[in-house]
Design an enzyme around this catalytic site. Structure first.
Site, mmCIF file in Angstrom:
data_model
loop_
_atom_site.group_PDB
_atom_site.id
_atom_site.type_symbol
_atom_site.label_atom_id
_atom_site.label_comp_id
_atom_site.label_asym_id
_atom_site.label_seq_id
_atom_site.Cartn_x
_atom_site.Cartn_y
_atom_site.Cartn_z
ATOM 1 N N THR A 127 -0.735 -0.671 -4.370
ATOM 2 C CA THR A 127 0.601 -1.133 -4.744
ATOM 3 C C THR A 127 0.648 -1.846 -6.091
ATOM 4 O O THR A 127 -0.322 -2.505 -6.493
ATOM 5 C CB THR A 127 1.132 -2.111 -3.666
ATOM 6 O OG1 THR A 127 2.283 -2.795 -4.181
ATOM 7 C CG2 THR A 127 0.108 -3.182 -3.292
ATOM 8 N N GLU A 129 2.132 -4.455 -6.485
ATOM 9 C CA GLU A 129 2.013 -5.894 -6.188
ATOM 10 C C GLU A 129 0.649 -6.440 -6.601
ATOM 11 O O GLU A 129 0.494 -7.651 -6.776
ATOM 12 C CB GLU A 129 2.250 -6.143 -4.698
ATOM 13 C CG GLU A 129 3.704 -6.278 -4.299
ATOM 14 C CD GLU A 129 4.375 -7.499 -4.921
ATOM 15 O OE1 GLU A 129 3.740 -8.558 -4.979
ATOM 16 O OE2 GLU A 129 5.519 -7.371 -5.351
ATOM 17 N N TYR A 151 0.387 -10.670 0.958
ATOM 18 C CA TYR A 151 0.420 -9.192 1.063
ATOM 19 C C TYR A 151 -0.435 -8.572 -0.042
ATOM 20 O O TYR A 151 -1.275 -7.695 0.208
ATOM 21 C CB TYR A 151 1.873 -8.710 0.965
ATOM 22 C CG TYR A 151 2.012 -7.223 0.696
ATOM 23 C CD1 TYR A 151 1.858 -6.287 1.721
ATOM 24 C CD2 TYR A 151 2.293 -6.747 -0.583
ATOM 25 C CE1 TYR A 151 1.985 -4.923 1.481
ATOM 26 C CE2 TYR A 151 2.417 -5.388 -0.835
ATOM 27 C CZ TYR A 151 2.265 -4.476 0.199
ATOM 28 O OH TYR A 151 2.381 -3.130 -0.055
ATOM 29 N N LYS A 155 -3.798 -6.238 0.118
ATOM 30 C CA LYS A 155 -3.873 -4.920 -0.527
ATOM 31 C C LYS A 155 -5.017 -4.864 -1.540
ATOM 32 O O LYS A 155 -5.597 -3.803 -1.777
ATOM 33 C CB LYS A 155 -2.545 -4.577 -1.209
ATOM 34 C CG LYS A 155 -1.468 -4.088 -0.258
ATOM 35 C CD LYS A 155 -1.753 -2.676 0.246
ATOM 36 C CE LYS A 155 -0.614 -2.134 1.108
ATOM 37 N NZ LYS A 155 -0.903 -0.818 1.697
HETATM 38 P P1 NAP Z 1 6.973 0.764 6.054
HETATM 39 O O1 NAP Z 1 8.250 1.548 6.094
HETATM 40 O O2 NAP Z 1 7.021 -0.699 6.238
HETATM 41 O O3 NAP Z 1 6.006 1.407 7.180
HETATM 42 C C1 NAP Z 1 4.855 0.750 7.604
HETATM 43 C C2 NAP Z 1 4.210 1.578 8.704
HETATM 44 O O4 NAP Z 1 2.980 0.941 9.110
HETATM 45 C C3 NAP Z 1 5.053 1.731 9.971
HETATM 46 O O5 NAP Z 1 4.893 3.043 10.468
HETATM 47 C C4 NAP Z 1 4.395 0.739 10.936
HETATM 48 O O6 NAP Z 1 4.555 1.075 12.284
HETATM 49 C C5 NAP Z 1 2.949 0.921 10.531
HETATM 50 N N1 NAP Z 1 2.060 -0.160 10.970
HETATM 51 C C6 NAP Z 1 2.118 -1.474 10.627
HETATM 52 N N2 NAP Z 1 1.109 -2.148 11.199
HETATM 53 C C7 NAP Z 1 0.386 -1.241 11.923
HETATM 54 C C8 NAP Z 1 -0.756 -1.315 12.737
HETATM 55 N N3 NAP Z 1 -1.387 -2.492 12.945
HETATM 56 N N4 NAP Z 1 -1.240 -0.183 13.320
HETATM 57 C C9 NAP Z 1 -0.596 0.988 13.134
HETATM 58 N N5 NAP Z 1 0.511 1.127 12.383
HETATM 59 C C10 NAP Z 1 1.000 0.022 11.783
HETATM 60 O O7 NAP Z 1 6.188 1.041 4.693
HETATM 61 P P2 NAP Z 1 6.438 2.169 3.576
HETATM 62 O O8 NAP Z 1 7.483 1.690 2.621
HETATM 63 O O9 NAP Z 1 6.574 3.483 4.224
HETATM 64 O O10 NAP Z 1 5.056 2.064 2.761
HETATM 65 C C11 NAP Z 1 3.928 2.834 3.169
HETATM 66 C C12 NAP Z 1 2.679 2.169 2.619
HETATM 67 O O11 NAP Z 1 2.730 2.115 1.194
HETATM 68 C C13 NAP Z 1 2.459 0.718 3.068
HETATM 69 O O12 NAP Z 1 1.062 0.523 3.183
HETATM 70 C C14 NAP Z 1 2.995 -0.107 1.908
HETATM 71 O O13 NAP Z 1 2.376 -1.367 1.876
HETATM 72 C C15 NAP Z 1 2.605 0.772 0.744
HETATM 73 N N6 NAP Z 1 3.460 0.683 -0.434
HETATM 74 C C16 NAP Z 1 4.793 0.833 -0.324
HETATM 75 C C17 NAP Z 1 5.582 0.817 -1.456
HETATM 76 C C18 NAP Z 1 7.076 0.993 -1.379
HETATM 77 O O14 NAP Z 1 7.756 0.652 -2.358
HETATM 78 N N7 NAP Z 1 7.596 1.551 -0.290
HETATM 79 C C19 NAP Z 1 4.996 0.630 -2.727
HETATM 80 C C20 NAP Z 1 3.612 0.489 -2.796
HETATM 81 C C21 NAP Z 1 2.840 0.538 -1.645
HETATM 82 P P3 NAP Z 1 5.803 0.516 13.176
HETATM 83 O O15 NAP Z 1 6.932 1.496 12.953
HETATM 84 O O16 NAP Z 1 5.246 0.548 14.541
HETATM 85 O O17 NAP Z 1 6.129 -0.858 12.680
HETATM 86 N N1 GDD Z 2 13.727 -8.367 0.217
HETATM 87 C C1 GDD Z 2 14.516 -9.085 -0.596
HETATM 88 N N2 GDD Z 2 15.622 -9.700 -0.070
HETATM 89 N N3 GDD Z 2 14.202 -9.170 -1.891
HETATM 90 C C2 GDD Z 2 15.041 -9.869 -2.686
HETATM 91 C C3 GDD Z 2 16.186 -10.511 -2.215
HETATM 92 C C4 GDD Z 2 16.492 -10.427 -0.832
HETATM 93 O O1 GDD Z 2 17.478 -10.970 -0.343
HETATM 94 N N4 GDD Z 2 16.814 -11.112 -3.260
HETATM 95 C C5 GDD Z 2 16.076 -10.871 -4.342
HETATM 96 N N5 GDD Z 2 14.996 -10.121 -4.003
HETATM 97 C C6 GDD Z 2 13.934 -9.698 -4.919
HETATM 98 C C7 GDD Z 2 12.537 -10.126 -4.470
HETATM 99 O O2 GDD Z 2 12.295 -11.505 -4.828
HETATM 100 C C8 GDD Z 2 11.680 -9.137 -5.256
HETATM 101 O O3 GDD Z 2 11.432 -9.652 -6.557
HETATM 102 C C9 GDD Z 2 12.564 -7.898 -5.369
HETATM 103 O O4 GDD Z 2 13.880 -8.287 -4.950
HETATM 104 C C10 GDD Z 2 12.091 -6.722 -4.531
HETATM 105 O O5 GDD Z 2 11.854 -7.186 -3.219
HETATM 106 P P1 GDD Z 2 11.612 -6.157 -2.012
HETATM 107 O O6 GDD Z 2 12.649 -5.111 -2.003
HETATM 108 O O7 GDD Z 2 11.414 -6.953 -0.781
HETATM 109 O O8 GDD Z 2 10.257 -5.404 -2.439
HETATM 110 P P2 GDD Z 2 8.886 -5.955 -3.042
HETATM 111 O O9 GDD Z 2 8.856 -5.602 -4.497
HETATM 112 O O10 GDD Z 2 8.648 -7.357 -2.670
HETATM 113 O O11 GDD Z 2 7.800 -5.091 -2.261
HETATM 114 C C11 GDD Z 2 7.965 -3.681 -2.081
HETATM 115 O O12 GDD Z 2 7.367 -2.988 -3.154
HETATM 116 C C12 GDD Z 2 5.949 -3.176 -3.275
HETATM 117 C C13 GDD Z 2 5.488 -2.385 -4.522
HETATM 118 O O13 GDD Z 2 5.662 -3.179 -5.656
HETATM 119 C C14 GDD Z 2 7.298 -3.325 -0.735
HETATM 120 O O14 GDD Z 2 7.589 -1.980 -0.433
HETATM 121 C C15 GDD Z 2 5.794 -3.502 -0.804
HETATM 122 O O15 GDD Z 2 5.211 -2.999 0.398
HETATM 123 C C16 GDD Z 2 5.273 -2.700 -2.007
HETATM 124 O O16 GDD Z 2 3.871 -2.813 -2.112
#
Ligand code: NAP
Ligand code: GDD
Length: 339
Positions: A127, A129, A151, A155
């Site tokens: 990520t 992050e 987090y 990671k």
């Molecule tokens: P998400 O929607 O939060 O999905 C997380 C998944 O992990 C869900 O299927 C959840 O299952 C499962 N899970 C959590 N804990 C588990 C455990 N102990 N054993 C088995 N399954 C478990 O995340 P996403 O947005 O699809 O992201 C996918 C991956 O990419 C994550 O690792 C995230 O950190 C990473 N990532 C995401 C982003 C982004 O912007 N979306 C960016 C960079 C990296 P349940 O449904 O049972 O909760």
């Molecule tokens: N969630 C949330 N809720 N975020 C807020 C809010 C609020 O009410 N107001 C402002 N934000 C700002 C957060 O402070 C952050 O800077 C930004 O919006 C994005 O927050 P999120 O959408 O929660 O995502 P994230 O960037 O913290 O994390 C996501 O992206 C990562 C990759 O950079 C997640 O998907 C992580 O799992 C992933 O690794």
């Protein structure tokens, strides 16, 4: 004789990325298997519509025995480790669970692969992050990591172990350093979906129990019909999840394991996000958004913006959906859903 169809094993299949990836792999003719957490009320999350096509295996990243057992049974060619406690804000409230699921969970997968199926190819969901409070803009594969929340620290453990297991044991473990990616399947715990749901609820005049629940199970708009947010100045590089799962697959088709940044190369603030999302519905964001300190984080990340040159040159990947189109897609989807 045609070539044998490949088998993929996806952890996190019920999440946003897992469901898009499963769809992509099914279209490509893969046998798709997924790890499903046991829940007192069985839930397939975003993969519910794929129930008849995917083979689910009840288990948890906390349990190394089940991971080894399923790898030995399924013998996947490709393993996508997407499971994680993925909510940054929540990682301050649940630091130990986050370290266990997001950090040690990946290590348990790598150990199972090393012991049971060393020939498998593994994708680890890293990520942006990891860059934390970096001052380097844009960030690429060489940019130093400065994690600033539990987090990101978890990671980082997973990311470094992926590289260590690749070098020490010759395993094919690749990482995608993915910047934020969103979709109508995004959980309302994240800011884009929280905003798109709130815009739709306000536009449609929803009241009482009809207002959908958002971050932390709280209604997406408050009693004054306003959206409560934290830091509006935070900047993120937002892309479309459908584009990013294609990058995951391409990374595992490469001839060698490696690390790749996946991003759009553009950054926008949360304020920009509000302006775009409310304007899709013909509303003025300034009248509807208020700050609630509850959503301001102890430390903030960024500004995040990725340089995806390496994956473009090596694998030909580039993002297709632009920021404005992504926001429009999410607001339109929520308007249709809530109507
Ligand atoms: P998400 O929607 O939060 O999905 C997380 C998944 O992990 C869900 O299927 C959840 O299952 C499962 N899970 C959590 N804990 C588990 C455990 N102990 N054993 C088995 N399954 C478990 O995340 P996403 O947005 O699809 O992201 C996918 C991956 O990419 C994550 O690792 C995230 O950190 C990473 N990532 C995401 C982003 C982004 O912007 N979306 C960016 C960079 C990296 P349940 O449904 O049972 O909760
Ligand atoms: N969630 C949330 N809720 N975020 C807020 C809010 C609020 O009410 N107001 C402002 N934000 C700002 C957060 O402070 C952050 O800077 C930004 O919006 C994005 O927050 P999120 O959408 O929660 O995502 P994230 O960037 O913290 O994390 C996501 O992206 C990562 C990759 O950079 C997640 O998907 C992580 O799992 C992933 O690794």
């Amino acid at each position: 004789m045609g070539r044998k169809a490949k088998t993929a094993f996806i952890t996190g299949i019920t999440g946003q990325d897992g469901s898009y990836l499963a769809e992509l792999l099914l279209k490509k003719g893969y046998r798709v298997c997924g790890l499903l957490r046991r829940n007192s009320n069985p839930s397939y999350g975003s993969a519910a519509h794929l129930r008849s096509e995917v083979e689910f295996f009840l288990g948890d990243l906390a349990d190394p025995a089940c991971l080894s057992m399923y790898l030995a049974e399924v013998k996947p060619d490709e393993i996508y480790n997407l499971a994680a406690q993925s909510q940054v804000h929540e990682s301050w409230s649940q630091p130990l669970a986050t370290a266990d699921q997001t950090g040690l969970g990946a290590l348990r997968i790598f150990e199972a692969v090393r012991n049971v199926l060393p020939q498998a190819r593994v994708y680890q969901a890293s990520t942006s992050e990891l860059y934390g409070d970096t001052t380097v803009v844009p960030q690429d594969e060489e940019t130093p990591f400065h994690p600033v929340n539990p987090y990101a620290a978890a990671k980082a453990l997973a990311h470094f172990d992926a590289q260590i297991y690749r070098k020490s044991f010759g395993l094919f473990i690749s990482t995608g350093i993915l910047f934020n990616h969103e979709s109508p399947r995004r959980s309302p715990d994240f800011v884009t979906r929280k905003v798109s749901l709130a815009v739709a609820a306000i536009k449609l005049g929803l009241k009482g129990a009809r207002i959908p629940l958002g971050q932390g199970g709280i209604p997406v708009i408050n009693k004054d019909r306003k959206l409560e947010l934290g830091n509006l100045d935070a900047k993120r590089d937002w892309g479309f999840a459908g584009d990013y799962v294609e990058a995951m697959w391409m990374i595992l088709q490469h001839d060698k394991p490696d690390d790749f940044v996946v991003a759009t190369g553009e950054t926008h603030s949360v304020r920009d996000l509000c302006e775009s999302a409310f304007s899709v519905a013909g509303l003025k964001w300034k009248d509807r958004v208020v700050i609630n300190k509850k959503w301001i984080r102890p430390t903030e990340t960024g500004p995040l913006v990725g340089n995806y040159t390496k994956i473009r040159k090596a694998l030909g990947w580039k993002p297709k959906v632009k920021f404005e189109d992504l926001v429009n897609m999410m607001v339109q989807a929520d308007l249709a859903k809530l109507r």
